[in-house]
Design a protein around this motif. Sequence first.
Motif, PDB file in Angstrom:
ATOM      1  N   ALA A  30       0.832  -1.204   0.000  1.00 42.18           N
ATOM      2  CA  ALA A  30       0.000   0.000   0.000  1.00 42.18           C
ATOM      3  C   ALA A  30       0.868   1.257   0.000  1.00 42.18           C
ATOM      4  CB  ALA A  30      -0.945  -0.004   1.187  1.00 42.18           C
ATOM      5  N   LEU A  31       1.958   1.245   0.775  1.00 45.76           N
ATOM      6  CA  LEU A  31       2.863   2.400   0.799  1.00 45.76           C
ATOM      7  C   LEU A  31       3.528   2.627  -0.561  1.00 45.76           C
ATOM      8  CD1 LEU A  31       4.610   2.138   4.279  1.00 45.76           C
ATOM      9  CD2 LEU A  31       2.887   3.777   3.547  1.00 45.76           C
ATOM     10  N   ILE A  32       3.913   1.546  -1.213  1.00 42.35           N
ATOM     11  CA  ILE A  32       4.506   1.675  -2.551  1.00 42.35           C
ATOM     12  C   ILE A  32       3.497   2.292  -3.509  1.00 42.35           C
ATOM     13  CG2 ILE A  32       5.347   0.347  -4.535  1.00 42.35           C
ATOM     14  CD1 ILE A  32       6.635  -1.571  -2.483  1.00 42.35           C
ATOM     15  N   ASP A  33       2.259   1.839  -3.442  1.00 45.22           N
ATOM     16  CA  ASP A  33       1.213   2.398  -4.298  1.00 45.22           C
ATOM     17  C   ASP A  33       1.009   3.888  -4.025  1.00 45.22           C
ATOM     18  OD1 ASP A  33      -0.932   2.217  -6.244  1.00 45.22           O
ATOM     19  OD2 ASP A  33      -2.287   2.456  -4.514  1.00 45.22           O
ATOM     20  N   ILE A  34       1.032   4.275  -2.766  1.00 45.04           N
ATOM     21  CA  ILE A  34       0.851   5.683  -2.409  1.00 45.04           C
ATOM     22  C   ILE A  34       2.011   6.522  -2.938  1.00 45.04           C
ATOM     23  CG2 ILE A  34       0.829   7.292  -0.462  1.00 45.04           C
ATOM     24  CD1 ILE A  34      -0.847   5.167   1.029  1.00 45.04           C
ATOM     25  N   VAL A  35       3.234   6.026  -2.814  1.00 53.01           N
ATOM     26  CA  VAL A  35       4.406   6.766  -3.298  1.00 53.01           C
ATOM     27  C   VAL A  35       4.346   6.941  -4.816  1.00 53.01           C
ATOM     28  CG1 VAL A  35       6.917   6.604  -3.589  1.00 53.01           C
ATOM     29  CG2 VAL A  35       5.886   6.157  -1.369  1.00 53.01           C
ATOM     30  N   VAL A  36       3.906   5.903  -5.523  1.00 49.11           N
ATOM     31  CA  VAL A  36       3.868   5.955  -6.987  1.00 49.11           C
ATOM     32  C   VAL A  36       2.707   6.816  -7.487  1.00 49.11           C
ATOM     33  CG1 VAL A  36       3.511   4.530  -9.048  1.00 49.11           C
ATOM     34  CG2 VAL A  36       5.052   3.759  -7.254  1.00 49.11           C
ATOM     35  N   GLU A  37       1.530   6.688  -6.885  1.00 53.60           N
ATOM     36  CA  GLU A  37       0.325   7.288  -7.446  1.00 53.60           C
ATOM     37  C   GLU A  37      -0.207   8.526  -6.741  1.00 53.60           C
ATOM     38  OE1 GLU A  37      -1.244   6.330 -10.207  1.00 53.60           O
ATOM     39  OE2 GLU A  37       0.215   4.728 -10.566  1.00 53.60           O
ATOM     40  N   TRP A  38       0.110   8.704  -5.456  1.00 58.63           N
ATOM     41  CA  TRP A  38      -0.647   9.683  -4.677  1.00 58.63           C
ATOM     42  C   TRP A  38       0.290  10.583  -3.889  1.00 58.63           C
ATOM     43  CZ3 TRP A  38      -4.665   8.018  -0.450  1.00 58.63           C
ATOM     44  CH2 TRP A  38      -5.594   9.022  -0.267  1.00 58.63           C
ATOM     45  N   ARG A  39       1.064  11.415  -4.592  1.00 57.56           N
ATOM     46  CA  ARG A  39       2.051  12.277  -3.952  1.00 57.56           C
ATOM     47  C   ARG A  39       1.434  13.638  -3.632  1.00 57.56           C
ATOM     48  NH1 ARG A  39       6.105  11.470  -8.446  1.00 57.56           N
ATOM     49  NH2 ARG A  39       5.149   9.536  -8.969  1.00 57.56           N
ATOM     50  N   SER A  40       0.801  13.693  -2.464  1.00 56.15           N
ATOM     51  CA  SER A  40       0.193  14.941  -1.998  1.00 56.15           C
ATOM     52  C   SER A  40       0.160  14.897  -0.471  1.00 56.15           C
ATOM     53  CB  SER A  40      -1.228  15.087  -2.563  1.00 56.15           C
ATOM     54  OG  SER A  40      -2.067  14.075  -2.033  1.00 56.15           O
ATOM     55  N   ALA A  41      -0.342  15.976   0.124  1.00 53.57           N
ATOM     56  CA  ALA A  41      -0.465  15.991   1.585  1.00 53.57           C
ATOM     57  C   ALA A  41      -1.445  14.915   2.053  1.00 53.57           C
ATOM     58  CB  ALA A  41      -0.914  17.368   2.060  1.00 53.57           C
ATOM     59  N   SER A  42      -2.511  14.696   1.297  1.00 47.96           N
ATOM     60  CA  SER A  42      -3.462  13.629   1.646  1.00 47.96           C
ATOM     61  C   SER A  42      -2.800  12.261   1.548  1.00 47.96           C
ATOM     62  CB  SER A  42      -4.682  13.675   0.721  1.00 47.96           C
ATOM     63  OG  SER A  42      -5.391  14.874   0.897  1.00 47.96           O
ATOM     64  N   GLY A  43      -1.964  12.074   0.527  1.00 48.34           N
ATOM     65  CA  GLY A  43      -1.236  10.814   0.389  1.00 48.34           C
ATOM     66  C   GLY A  43      -0.263  10.605   1.535  1.00 48.34           C
ATOM     67  N   LEU A  44       0.381  11.698   1.979  1.00 46.33           N
ATOM     68  CA  LEU A  44       1.293  11.600   3.118  1.00 46.33           C
ATOM     69  C   LEU A  44       0.537  11.219   4.387  1.00 46.33           C
ATOM     70  CD1 LEU A  44       4.147  11.932   4.234  1.00 46.33           C
ATOM     71  CD2 LEU A  44       3.638  14.370   4.565  1.00 46.33           C
ATOM     72  N   LEU A  45      -0.628  11.801   4.569  1.00 47.19           N
ATOM     73  CA  LEU A  45      -1.467  11.476   5.731  1.00 47.19           C
ATOM     74  C   LEU A  45      -1.840   9.991   5.727  1.00 47.19           C
ATOM     75  CD1 LEU A  45      -3.180  12.260   8.205  1.00 47.19           C
ATOM     76  CD2 LEU A  45      -5.008  12.859   6.606  1.00 47.19           C
ATOM     77  N   VAL A  46      -2.307   9.512   4.583  1.00 51.80           N
ATOM     78  CA  VAL A  46      -2.689   8.099   4.478  1.00 51.80           C
ATOM     79  C   VAL A  46      -1.467   7.200   4.677  1.00 51.80           C
ATOM     80  CG1 VAL A  46      -3.600   6.342   2.902  1.00 51.80           C
ATOM     81  CG2 VAL A  46      -4.698   8.571   3.035  1.00 51.80           C
ATOM     82  N   ALA A  47      -0.325   7.598   4.117  1.00 48.14           N
ATOM     83  CA  ALA A  47       0.893   6.805   4.281  1.00 48.14           C
ATOM     84  C   ALA A  47       1.294   6.727   5.752  1.00 48.14           C
ATOM     85  CB  ALA A  47       2.022   7.401   3.454  1.00 48.14           C
ATOM     86  N   CYS A  48       1.149   7.823   6.490  1.00 48.53           N
ATOM     87  CA  CYS A  48       1.480   7.813   7.920  1.00 48.53           C
ATOM     88  C   CYS A  48       0.541   6.908   8.704  1.00 48.53           C
ATOM     89  CB  CYS A  48       1.446   9.233   8.489  1.00 48.53           C
ATOM     90  SG  CYS A  48       2.838  10.238   7.944  1.00 48.53           S
ATOM     91  N   VAL A  49      -0.735   6.948   8.372  1.00 47.08           N
ATOM     92  CA  VAL A  49      -1.703   6.077   9.057  1.00 47.08           C
ATOM     93  C   VAL A  49      -1.365   4.611   8.773  1.00 47.08           C
ATOM     94  CG1 VAL A  49      -4.120   5.369   9.148  1.00 47.08           C
ATOM     95  CG2 VAL A  49      -3.535   7.796   9.149  1.00 47.08           C
ATOM     96  N   ILE A  50      -1.049   4.296   7.519  1.00 50.05           N
ATOM     97  CA  ILE A  50      -0.666   2.921   7.184  1.00 50.05           C
ATOM     98  C   ILE A  50       0.628   2.547   7.901  1.00 50.05           C
ATOM     99  CG2 ILE A  50       0.139   1.424   5.308  1.00 50.05           C
ATOM    100  CD1 ILE A  50      -1.895   2.854   3.497  1.00 50.05           C
ATOM    101  N   GLY A  51       1.578   3.475   7.976  1.00 52.20           N
ATOM    102  CA  GLY A  51       2.825   3.224   8.690  1.00 52.20           C
ATOM    103  C   GLY A  51       2.589   2.938  10.161  1.00 52.20           C
ATOM    104  N   ILE A  52       1.702   3.714  10.784  1.00 46.65           N
ATOM    105  CA  ILE A  52       1.369   3.471  12.198  1.00 46.65           C
ATOM    106  C   ILE A  52       0.754   2.086  12.364  1.00 46.65           C
ATOM    107  CG2 ILE A  52      -0.179   4.175  14.072  1.00 46.65           C
ATOM    108  CD1 ILE A  52       0.323   7.095  13.157  1.00 46.65           C
ATOM    109  N   LEU A  53      -0.142   1.709  11.456  1.00 45.14           N
ATOM    110  CA  LEU A  53      -0.758   0.378  11.534  1.00 45.14           C
ATOM    111  C   LEU A  53       0.277  -0.732  11.341  1.00 45.14           C
ATOM    112  CD1 LEU A  53      -4.099   1.024   9.629  1.00 45.14           C
ATOM    113  CD2 LEU A  53      -3.759   0.759  12.098  1.00 45.14           C
TER     114      LEU A  53
END
Length: 186
Positions: A30-53
């Motif tokens: 999921a993090l790889i997908d976010i880095v490739v497709e969703w480079r924004s503040a919202s993507g960073l927020l989602v990436a952090c939530v996934i990282g915490i999980l």
Amino acid sequence: MKSKSSDTERYLSTSNRITGFLVVGIGALALIDIVVEWRSASGLLVACVIGILMVLAYVFLIRPSVTLSPEHILLRNHLRDYEIPWSKVTGVDVADILRVHAGDNKFRAPGVVLVMRDVRKQRVGGARLPEDSSISRADFVVDRIETHMSQYGEQAGGEVVTTWARPELIAIGVLAVVAVVAALLR
């Protein structure tokens, strides 16, 4: 000089570790997908939530273990580690989870747990439990701890040392701060 690794024994829940590695692997995808497709503040927020999980999956499913060495028993719990010298260990038992007694204190070790299915089968007295059941595995760990108690218990002791899981707590804290900043920047 003798290697330390040959003197230590480590016990942990295999099913929890497998589940934990699956969760962390899916999170990494999921993090790889976010880095490739969703480079924004919202993507960073989602990436952090996934990282915490992912860190929480590591903490609750992969991290807990029981390590026996000639010097001490190390109980790695979810967020704390207990290093107990053999001279302080007065007993060990398993209820639903391994418990190590050190005088009046009882330390729980979620690295060795009983599966309720095995407990129900044992209570009913039905089909014989397989050799690799959680009860026979927990009994084996209890026997190993009792062997270490009798073998190393006479050594000059020390005190019980409690430490926090600092890297995991720092990772959760940093990810939470970055998530809050990303949420404010959206």
